[in-house]
Design a protein around this motif. Structure first.
Motif, short mmCIF file in Angstrom:
data_model
loop_
_atom_site.label_atom_id
_atom_site.label_comp_id
_atom_site.label_asym_id
_atom_site.label_seq_id
_atom_site.Cartn_x
_atom_site.Cartn_y
_atom_site.Cartn_z
N LEU A 1 5.16 4.37 -1.96
CA LEU A 1 5.48 5.06 -0.72
C LEU A 1 6.87 5.68 -0.80
CD1 LEU A 1 4.49 5.76 2.12
CD2 LEU A 1 5.44 3.58 2.92
N TYR B 1 -1.07 8.46 -1.81
CA TYR B 1 -1.24 7.80 -0.52
C TYR B 1 -2.49 6.93 -0.47
CZ TYR B 1 2.67 10.01 1.88
OH TYR B 1 3.94 10.38 2.28
N ARG C 1 2.19 10.36 7.56
CA ARG C 1 0.91 11.08 7.54
C ARG C 1 0.56 11.67 8.90
NH1 ARG C 1 -3.15 10.08 3.50
NH2 ARG C 1 -4.66 10.12 5.20
N TYR D 1 3.80 4.29 6.64
CA TYR D 1 2.73 5.08 6.01
C TYR D 1 2.08 6.02 7.02
CZ TYR D 1 -2.02 5.92 4.22
OH TYR D 1 -3.20 6.51 3.86
N VAL E 1 -1.43 3.69 -2.01
CA VAL E 1 -0.58 2.95 -1.07
C VAL E 1 -1.43 2.25 -0.02
CG1 VAL E 1 1.18 3.18 0.73
CG2 VAL E 1 1.42 4.45 -1.41
N LEU E 2 -2.37 2.97 0.58
CA LEU E 2 -3.19 2.38 1.64
C LEU E 2 -4.06 1.26 1.10
CD1 LEU E 2 -4.11 2.36 4.56
CD2 LEU E 2 -5.83 4.10 3.97
N ARG F 1 2.84 -0.34 6.86
CA ARG F 1 1.73 0.46 7.40
C ARG F 1 2.24 1.45 8.45
NH1 ARG F 1 -3.92 -1.06 6.99
NH2 ARG F 1 -4.24 0.79 8.29
#
Length: 559
Positions: A166, A208, A249, A245, A211-212, A242
């Protein structure tokens, strides 16, 4: 043909040594102490504690002094805080002097976009070195394990890797929205997870996705985990990651949800925003994991200082309150941009985190320091004494020192990586993006309660609500690693000075602005990665545009 090359430190040896000792103790090591993968798997399943040193090494791998250049003493190689200082100095908010003692001068001038320089190598390697340590640990744990200890280690590893990627995706590419298909960074996973990706630059969207996936796994694995200290990741930290993140986004509902979950989970540990009194204790704030507003931090102890390395710790580069430092002894102080400082209300306690143009702050009134504890060299805090140099205008007194002792020669302090206050600011922005009045309510309540009792959103002079949250982030999270990430995330210009009468204390050679999404805002992949990775060439790098010239783009303004 170039070999696949990535920067892996000696942290892997921590694991090997621990396992070989354990194997010898249980008579499972083959002749010559060469441990096979089957024996490792069997040993770990029987005694998960053998991985304790490996997990601890993974946690501390970005805290070490001389983190990347392990065989040399570079004062800009002081772990994760050196990345935060570089990022801050790239922005317009963290002012550094034009001094021969300024190890971060290339970040001031943006010459850190020269891919053969040490600074971009450090900022790349700190994360990839930790990813290596993470992958090494993941490879030793059965992904289907039901052992609670191993599940905890696995969850920490997954969340740590999510943090690393991230960070990387926000430094090597622009915001996800509008740039999802842009090239970003290589993805390296553990051998147990298979060769899912090659070593070319993966797209922003792909990074991404990784990362998720790691955060979702960590969220499941850490549901019942109790950490030994706040330098370990737990469920609250995962929720906070989170929230970050989803914020970048632009998934506002999810960002708000996870920011609130982080706040609530942290509250179970008794954590809450620091009070006005808490952040008025110059010398004894922003320096310890024990502070009640820290959700996650980097532990750094005196025992980690290498021989004669007092000048190379993070505190010797950022804090203005320690002796044996580049700040106090040669006046290489880190200051706030006066243009930003002037936007802070006089009733806001944070204005005192920096001295004014007369070197005064209400938070340092009546305080003194004495070089090396010598009472004969005692002087008012900020004035010269012994080998300590006088503050510069707008010098920070935000970051404290070990044990809260002013002018201490102990340059070891912890560093914040996630605070409860950040989550409230994410919550405010995310809610405000969906319903501005709700966001204003969250923001007003937070600032009035914890920073400025007189704060009223309607009295601010920022262009929009988002600009006001950004201003609050720039003040609250100053030099904690968010400045350039926010500029890129919000698609803002980088503004260090203005010709409209707004003052700025940047030195003339560093006084320039950059337009929004100028390609020079992106970090460059270091030459050692390009030399060692056959799927990345010079032409694949982020080398576009030109080094900014003094006084360029003088008409730009920020929020």
């Amino acid at each position: 043909m170039k070999l696949k090359y990535i920067f892996f430190p000696a942290v892997a040896l921590v694991f090997s040594s621990a396992l070989m000792t354990a194997c010898t103790d249980t008579d499972t090591a083959p002749e010559g102490d060469v441990v096979t993968s089957d024996q490792i798997e069997d040993l770990v399943s029987k005694d998960p504690s053998v991985l304790a040193n490996t997990a601890a090494g993974m946690v501390t791998s970005i805290a070490n002094e001389y983190n990347v250049f392990t065989s040399s003493t570079r004062a800009d190689d002081c772990g994760y805080p050196s990345v935060c200082l570089s990022e801050g100095t790239n922005s317009g908010d963290v002012v550094s002097p034009a001094s021969g003692y300024n190890w971060f001068s290339v970040a001031c001038s943006f010459k850190d976009r020269t891919y053969t320089y040490a600074n971009p190598y450090i900022r790349w390697s700190i994360y990839y070195n930790q990813i290596m340590a993470v992958n090494d640990l993941i490879a030793k744990i059965d992904p289907e394990t039901e052992n609670d200890v191993l599940k905890g280690y696995l969850g920490i590893a997954k969340a740590t890797r999510a943090f690393d990627y991230l960070q990387l995706v926000q430094n090597y590419a622009f915001n996800y929205v509008g740039h999802a298909d842009d090239p970003c960074v290589p993805i390296y996973l553990s051998t147990i997870e298979g060769d899912v990706y090659d070593t070319s630059r993966q797209t922003v969207a792909t990074v991404y996705q990784v990362v998720l996936a790691d955060l979702e796994a960590a969220e499941t694995l850490l549901q019942d985990y109790t950490r030994p200290s706040k330098d370990y990741i737990n469920l609250a930290v995962v929720y906070g990651l989170r929230a970050r993140y989803h914020l970048v986004r632009q998934e506002w509902a999810e960002a708000a949800t996870y920011a609130q979950k982080c706040i609530d989970e942290a509250a179970k540990e008794g954590l809450a925003p620091a009070s006005i009194a808490d952040v008025s204790k110059v010398g004894n704030m922003f320096h310890s994991l024990s502070e009640n507003n820290w959700i996650w931090g980097m532990a750094f102890t005196k025992s980690m200082i290498q021989t004669d390395g007092e000048y190379e710790t993070w505190i010797a580069q950022i804090s203005s309150l320690a002796a044996y430092s580049y700040t106090t002894e040669v006046a290489c102080y880190r200051a706030i941009n006066s243009a930003l400082w002037n936007t802070i209300s006089n009733t806001d306690v944070r204005k005192g985190w920096w001295v004014d143009e007369n070197l005064e702050s209400p938070l340092i009134e009546g305080k003194t320091w004495a070089y090396g504890g010598d009472a004969e060299k005692e002087a008012p805090l900020g004035q010269s004494t012994g080998d300590i140099q006088e503050f510069l205008p707008y010098t920070n007194v935000k970051f404290g020192v070990a044990n809260g002792e002013l002018a201490t020669t102990n340059t070891s302090s912890d560093f914040p990586m996630m605070r409860v206050e950040e989550m409230y600011l994410i919550l405010a922005e995310a809610k405000g993006r969906l319903n501005e009045s709700e966001g204003i309510s969250v923001l007003e309540n937070f600032v009035k309660t914890y920073r400025d009792p007189s704060y009223v959103y309607a009295n601010t002079h920022t262009a929009t609500f988002v600009d006001e949250v950004w201003r609050q982030r720039r003040i609250e999270l100053w030099c904690e690693g968010f400045a350039m990430q926010d500029i890129r995330r919000l698609k803002k210009p980088l503004v260090r000075f203005s010709t409209t009468g707004v003052t700025s204390n940047w030195d003339d050679q560093y006084k320039f602005n950059l337009p929004a999404e100028d390609p020079y805002m992106l970090m460059v992949i270091p030459s050692r990665e390009i030399d060692g990775n056959e799927l990345i060439s010079d032409g694949d790098n982020n080398q576009y545009g030109s080094t900014p010239a003094p006084n360029s783009n003088s008409t730009l303004v920020d929020g």
